[in-house]
Scaffold this active site. Structure first.
Site, mmCIF file in Angstrom:
data_model
loop_
_atom_site.group_PDB
_atom_site.id
_atom_site.type_symbol
_atom_site.label_atom_id
_atom_site.label_comp_id
_atom_site.label_asym_id
_atom_site.label_seq_id
_atom_site.Cartn_x
_atom_site.Cartn_y
_atom_site.Cartn_z
ATOM 1 N N ARG A 275 48.135 41.492 58.327
ATOM 2 C CA ARG A 275 49.588 41.138 58.935
ATOM 3 C C ARG A 275 50.376 42.402 59.052
ATOM 4 N NH1 ARG A 275 52.695 36.410 58.498
ATOM 5 N NH2 ARG A 275 51.223 35.252 56.934
ATOM 6 N N LYS B 75 25.731 47.698 41.582
ATOM 7 C CA LYS B 75 25.511 48.746 40.541
ATOM 8 C C LYS B 75 23.977 49.257 40.282
ATOM 9 C CE LYS B 75 29.562 47.397 38.113
ATOM 10 N NZ LYS B 75 30.769 48.413 37.938
ATOM 11 N N GLU C 248 37.022 45.428 29.330
ATOM 12 C CA GLU C 248 37.768 46.408 30.049
ATOM 13 C C GLU C 248 38.995 46.512 29.155
ATOM 14 O OE1 GLU C 248 38.081 45.504 34.214
ATOM 15 O OE2 GLU C 248 37.881 43.392 33.685
ATOM 16 N N ASP D 36 37.194 35.137 37.494
ATOM 17 C CA ASP D 36 37.224 36.500 37.595
ATOM 18 C C ASP D 36 36.095 37.291 37.387
ATOM 19 O OD1 ASP D 36 38.294 38.824 38.891
ATOM 20 O OD2 ASP D 36 39.162 39.504 37.068
ATOM 21 N N HIS E 200 30.335 38.052 37.531
ATOM 22 C CA HIS E 200 29.599 39.271 37.236
ATOM 23 C C HIS E 200 28.648 38.926 35.871
ATOM 24 C CE1 HIS E 200 31.878 41.292 40.108
ATOM 25 N NE2 HIS E 200 32.959 41.196 39.258
ATOM 26 N N LYS F 136 40.159 41.416 29.183
ATOM 27 C CA LYS F 136 41.043 42.595 29.665
ATOM 28 C C LYS F 136 41.628 42.907 27.977
ATOM 29 C CE LYS F 136 41.007 41.885 34.101
ATOM 30 N NZ LYS F 136 40.721 42.857 34.902
HETATM 31 C C1 BG6 Z 1 36.508 42.685 39.669
HETATM 32 C C2 BG6 Z 1 37.517 41.805 38.979
HETATM 33 O O1 BG6 Z 1 35.702 41.896 40.383
HETATM 34 O O2 BG6 Z 1 35.676 43.553 38.708
HETATM 35 C C3 BG6 Z 1 38.639 43.024 38.146
HETATM 36 O O3 BG6 Z 1 38.425 41.262 40.047
HETATM 37 C C4 BG6 Z 1 37.871 43.693 37.393
HETATM 38 O O4 BG6 Z 1 39.291 42.368 37.332
HETATM 39 C C5 BG6 Z 1 36.546 44.382 37.904
HETATM 40 O O5 BG6 Z 1 38.456 44.766 36.749
HETATM 41 C C6 BG6 Z 1 35.478 45.205 36.902
HETATM 42 O O6 BG6 Z 1 34.661 45.722 37.778
HETATM 43 P P1 BG6 Z 1 34.183 46.990 37.329
HETATM 44 O O7 BG6 Z 1 33.061 47.526 38.339
HETATM 45 O O8 BG6 Z 1 35.218 48.025 37.112
HETATM 46 O O9 BG6 Z 1 33.356 46.732 36.046
#
Ligand code: BG6
Length: 513
Positions: free
Chosen positions: A63, A206, A240, A259, A264, A364
């Protein structure tokens, strides 16, 4: 170091093989965080490595009124700031900026797509990209259906010739729950064929994640013990140390389950648990991967508290620095019920894994950033060393380090030198960096390249995302109905006490990482 690398025999074959046709890449959400932090550095790296096609152009749209110059500056800044750039080459960057364009677009405005088409057709002529297009939709998922419909209406989804292609990459989370993911899949399939849809989960890009497959299926020694007879339990950790990094709007709506766990973490679980596919082509590989998720025992609403734990961090200290609690983060509601931590205890109801618990956790503001999968093996059936002093508290563990320690470590007992029989845990340690001496390509590089090549293997299929949502949906709805006592873990710790109890109930404990 340079000499060692030059003679390293493993070095060969590390380069991604590029066989890309001419293509134009159009990024929706070009002024966003993902574009700057991940996509632009990945595009630069692909060009620098000679993997992007010669005939290539990039058009960003969002935008904002950035203009070509503004977007080019974003590219230059992104390359300057990114830690993922391997070789900085000012001339090359200059040449690339000349191939990069921008157009402002209100994603809901049909007229804007007519202008977009004119611009893309124009660039196609100028860069000889043969009508081949990849749209990268890096916007919130709520916009995917509308954008796709508008692309369709303006004729942008129809390949220009029988030889050209149009593909669409979409970011995760794909949908908000099972119902919305199903609706979204149905809407997309009105205008696109499944073979054109690339649902991205960057974990599959990865190197270390792909190595799970090589370890399992290119070696004869692991598969015979990769089952319920020898494996006691499996732990998957995606921890994380970061908080939400200014993404309150996104995170308040999402939370850790949507998320990280739904995508993942379940991808990691399916790679570690899948049956060997006949080949690594997209169909065989994805069939087997999805079969695992479908075989995970469904979580009944009444069992949610037994198998799932949620948490939210309060203030604390991470890596020596004081950090605020989640509810104090800018943009977060002071009574937010969004979980920043989740742990699950899952079972796969199939012949290979019956009875083996898979413990999954992600959070987190954990003490450190670490992603790993640990296969805990059963104890030796009988110890003949009667008077031995055994110092192997964990038994045999094969841990697959995804990040930041990338490699494979096997823990086993060895005799401590000396006259008495003492057994201590030691490690056989394979480190990716030391062995291959090359920096990994970022997952986005690999996945954008795969899409340009038309290889869907490392992307999610409609039934795959739906299977993952089916699994987590009962937990999400149960949590939405019952308030939690948040915050329930201090930033810089390994999550709430209830997560420890989840594994302790089975007589186990989380690995200390
Ligand atoms: C993302 C999430 O998909 O993956 C984030 O939205 C997260 O919240 C991230 O921090 C982690 O990815 P990586 O590659 O840093 O482990």
């Amino acid at each position: 170091m340079a000499v060692a690398q030059a003679v390293n025999p493993f070095h060969e074959g590390l380069q991604l093989q590029g066989m890309t046709q001419p293509v134009q890449l159009c990024i929706f959400g070009a002024s966003g965080d993902l574009t700057k932090r991940k996509l632009l550095p990945a595009i630069y790296n692909l060009v620098q490595a000679g993997l992007a096609p010669q005939a290539f152009s990039v058009l960003g749209c969002a935008r904002n009124d950035l203009g070509d110059d503004g977007f080019r500056r974003e590219l230059v800044d992104a390359v300057a700031e990114s830690s993922e750039i391997r070789v900085r080459d000012a001339d090359l960057l200059k040449r690339l900026t000349d191939q990069v364009y921008y157009t402002s677009l209100d994603f809901h405005d049909s007229a804007g797509y007519v202008t977009l088409k004119t611009k893309l057709d124009d660039l196609d002529q100028r860069y000889h990209t043969c009508g081949n297009r990849v749209f990268y939709i890096a916007t919130p998922a709520s916009l995917y259906a509308d954008i796709t419909e508008k692309l369709h209406e303006s004729g942008l989804l129809t390949p220009a010739t029988s030889q050209s292609f149009v593909r669409v990459i979409m970011e995760k989370p794909f949908g908000h729950d099972l119902a919305s993911a199903k609706t979204l899949n149905a809407e997309l399939l009105r205008f696109l064929d499944e073979s054109q849809i690339y649902r991205i989960d960057h974990y599959l890009g990865k190197e270390t994640v792909q190595n799970i497959l090589v370890l399992r299926f290119a070696n004869g020694i692991f598969e015979p013990i990769w089952n319920r007879r020898y494996v006691d339990s499996v732990q998957i950790t995606v921890a994380e140390s970061l908080g939400i990094e200014g993404r309150a709007n996104f995170y308040e709506e999402t939370g850790v389950m949507r998320d990280v766990i739904q995508n993942h973490a379940l991808q990691l679980m399916s790679l570690v648990a899948m049956e060997p596919p006949t080949t690594f082509d997209a169909r065989d590989f994805r069939d087997e991967k999805i079969r695992v998720v479908e075989a995970i025992r469904p979580i009944e609403p009444k069992d949610v508290n037994q198998v799932a734990v949620r948490g939210q961090y309060g203030p604390g200290s991470v890596e020596g620095e004081h950090v605020v609690g989640y509810r104090e983060e800018l943009g977060v509601a002071p009574d937010s019920m969004t979980p920043t931590y989740a742990a699950l205890r899952l079972f796969i109801d199939n012949w290979r894994w019956a009875g083996v618990p898979f413990y999954i956790r992600s959070g987190k503001r954990m003490p450190k950033r670490v992603t790993e999968i640990a296969m805990q093996f059963k104890e030796a059936p009988h110890l003949p060393f009667r008077k031995a002093q055994v110092e192997t508290p964990e038994g045999n563990v094969l841990s697959l380090g995804i990040q930041p320690d990338e490699g494979v470590v096997l823990k086993f007992g060895a005799k401590v030198p000396g006259p008495s029989m003492r057994i201590r845990a030691v490690e056989m340690d394979f480190g990716y960096g030391e062995t291959f001496g090359a920096e990994d390509a970022s997952p986005y590089e690999r996945l954008i390249l795969d899409c340009m090549k038309g290889d869907q293997t490392l992307f999610d299929r409609a039934d795959g995302v739906e299977a993952a949502w089916s699994l987590v949906d009962p937990v999400l709805s149960q949590w939405a109905q019952t308030p939690a006592e948040f915050p329930n873990y201090e930033a810089g710790t390994w999550g709430p006490a209830a997560a420890d109890e989840l594994v302790q109930r089975d007589g186990r404990h989380w690995r200390r990482l």
